[in-house]
Design a protein around this motif. Structure first.
Motif, short mmCIF file in Angstrom:
data_model
loop_
_atom_site.label_atom_id
_atom_site.label_comp_id
_atom_site.label_asym_id
_atom_site.label_seq_id
_atom_site.Cartn_x
_atom_site.Cartn_y
_atom_site.Cartn_z
N VAL A 89 -12.83 5.29 1.50
CA VAL A 89 -11.44 4.91 1.71
C VAL A 89 -10.79 4.60 0.36
CG1 VAL A 89 -9.86 3.31 2.85
CG2 VAL A 89 -12.00 3.93 3.96
N LYS A 90 -9.79 5.35 0.00
CA LYS A 90 -9.06 5.10 -1.24
C LYS A 90 -7.71 4.47 -0.90
CE LYS A 90 -11.07 8.79 -4.08
NZ LYS A 90 -10.76 9.96 -4.93
N ILE A 91 -7.48 3.28 -1.44
CA ILE A 91 -6.23 2.55 -1.18
C ILE A 91 -5.43 2.49 -2.48
CG2 ILE A 91 -5.21 0.40 -0.35
CD1 ILE A 91 -7.88 -0.19 1.04
N VAL B 51 0.85 -1.19 0.00
CA VAL B 51 0.00 0.00 0.00
C VAL B 51 0.89 1.24 0.00
CG1 VAL B 51 -1.73 1.30 1.28
CG2 VAL B 51 -1.85 -1.20 1.19
N ASN C 141 -9.39 -0.44 -5.79
CA ASN C 141 -8.70 0.62 -5.06
C ASN C 141 -9.62 1.65 -4.40
OD1 ASN C 141 -9.57 1.72 -7.40
ND2 ASN C 141 -7.66 2.78 -7.91
N TYR D 256 -2.20 1.09 -4.46
CA TYR D 256 -1.22 0.00 -4.41
C TYR D 256 -0.04 0.29 -5.32
CZ TYR D 256 -4.60 -2.95 -1.94
OH TYR D 256 -5.47 -3.46 -1.03
N LYS E 163 -0.37 4.54 -0.25
CA LYS E 163 -1.01 5.54 0.62
C LYS E 163 -2.49 5.23 0.74
CE LYS E 163 -1.91 8.97 -3.00
NZ LYS E 163 -1.78 10.40 -3.39
N ILE E 164 -3.11 5.77 1.77
CA ILE E 164 -4.53 5.61 2.02
C ILE E 164 -5.15 6.98 2.26
CG2 ILE E 164 -6.30 4.59 3.51
CD1 ILE E 164 -4.35 2.38 4.19
N GLU E 165 -6.24 7.28 1.55
CA GLU E 165 -6.95 8.54 1.74
C GLU E 165 -8.34 8.24 2.29
OE1 GLU E 165 -7.03 10.64 -1.94
OE2 GLU E 165 -4.85 10.97 -1.98
#
Length: 265
Positions: free
Chosen positions: A231-233, A216, A243, A235, A218-220
């Protein structure tokens, strides 16, 4: 030597028989001509076939055969014998016959891997690539016939890196990912057929591991209306994994799903 063959028919798993045989053969090779050595080795590989038919899972028989084959190939290389006419092709044919009887005999598959290493050592170029492709087609046929054929999956995993290296295909490219589309579809079918069979799971793990690191980046997280959370993941690598995830309570909804990566998760 005749006595040792008779003894081997009775006790093929007795290592002393094969050790003495190798010692005697090497002593003979010290004074024999190259043609005589070649004829002797070819004869030896033929006369142990009946013993192998009776004992297809005897380690020592396959070990002795690969020992003979290495010496045969050294002579054939000096003679300039091309790939299509070399003894390696005969050995592949022999493996095919044994696998027709028992397609999960890992002794035969292990021997096939050894012959592959010899192909790689003594031959290169277009002829070698054609052989690799034919072997890949063979593994695919065996896998489609029986998803539980662990050795076929394993051998395929040995062949693909060699193919990539010769074709200069980098693992972190879309070209490499596209190559596995059919494989991943086949794996998915295998999962549905028998989800508890470890063979396709191991091959799946091998594919994903080779495309690693997948992590991962970053996560927003942002709040939406009606008590929903977006939640935006993001990769790494070429994988476009699912995602965007909407979370609400204990359930979740997947959005922006990539059809191709559906096989990977």
């Amino acid at each position: 030597m005749d006595f040792l063959i008779k003894a081997a028919k009775l006790m093929p798993d007795y290592p002393t028989i094969w050790s003495i045989r190798k010692i005697l053969m090497e002593q003979y090779f010290e004074t024999a001509s190259q043609d005589d050595i070649y004829a002797f080795l070819k004869k030896d590989t033929k006369q142990i076939i009946p013993i192998m038919k009776q004992n297809p899972k005897c380690y020592l028989l396959w070990f002795h055969r690969i020992w003979c084959l290495m010496k045969i190939l050294e002579i054939e290389t000096k003679k300039g014998i091309e790939l299509s006419k070399c003894s390696l092709m005969e050995e592949i044919g022999l493996c095919n016959k044994f696998l027709e009887v028992d397609d999960r005999n890992f002794h035969v598959w292990n021997y096939r891997v050894n012959t592959l290493s010899l192909f790689h050592k003594f031959f290169s170029g277009e002829s070698f690539l054609k052989f690799i492709q034919s072997e890949l087609n063979y593994t695919l046929a065996k896998i489609k016939k029986n998803f539980s054929n662990f050795s076929a999956w394993h051998y395929r995993a040995k062949l693909i890196p060699i193919l990539f290296a010769n074709k200069k295909i980098q693992w972190n490219t879309q070209e490499a990912l596209d190559y596995f589309k059919d494989d991943l579809g086949l794996i998915k079918q295998a999962f549905y057929t028998d989800p508890k069979d470890q063979s396709p799971w191991n091959y799946h793990s091998w594919i994903v591991t080779n495309f690693s690191p997948i992590f991962v980046e970053k996560i927003e997280i942002s709040d939406l209306e009606d008590n929903k959370t977006l939640v935006k993941i993001f990769y790494s690598n070429v994988f476009k994994i699912k995602n965007v995830i909407h979370l609400e309570g204990q359930g979740c909804e997947i959005a922006n799903q990539e059809d191709f990566s559906d096989c990977l998760l």
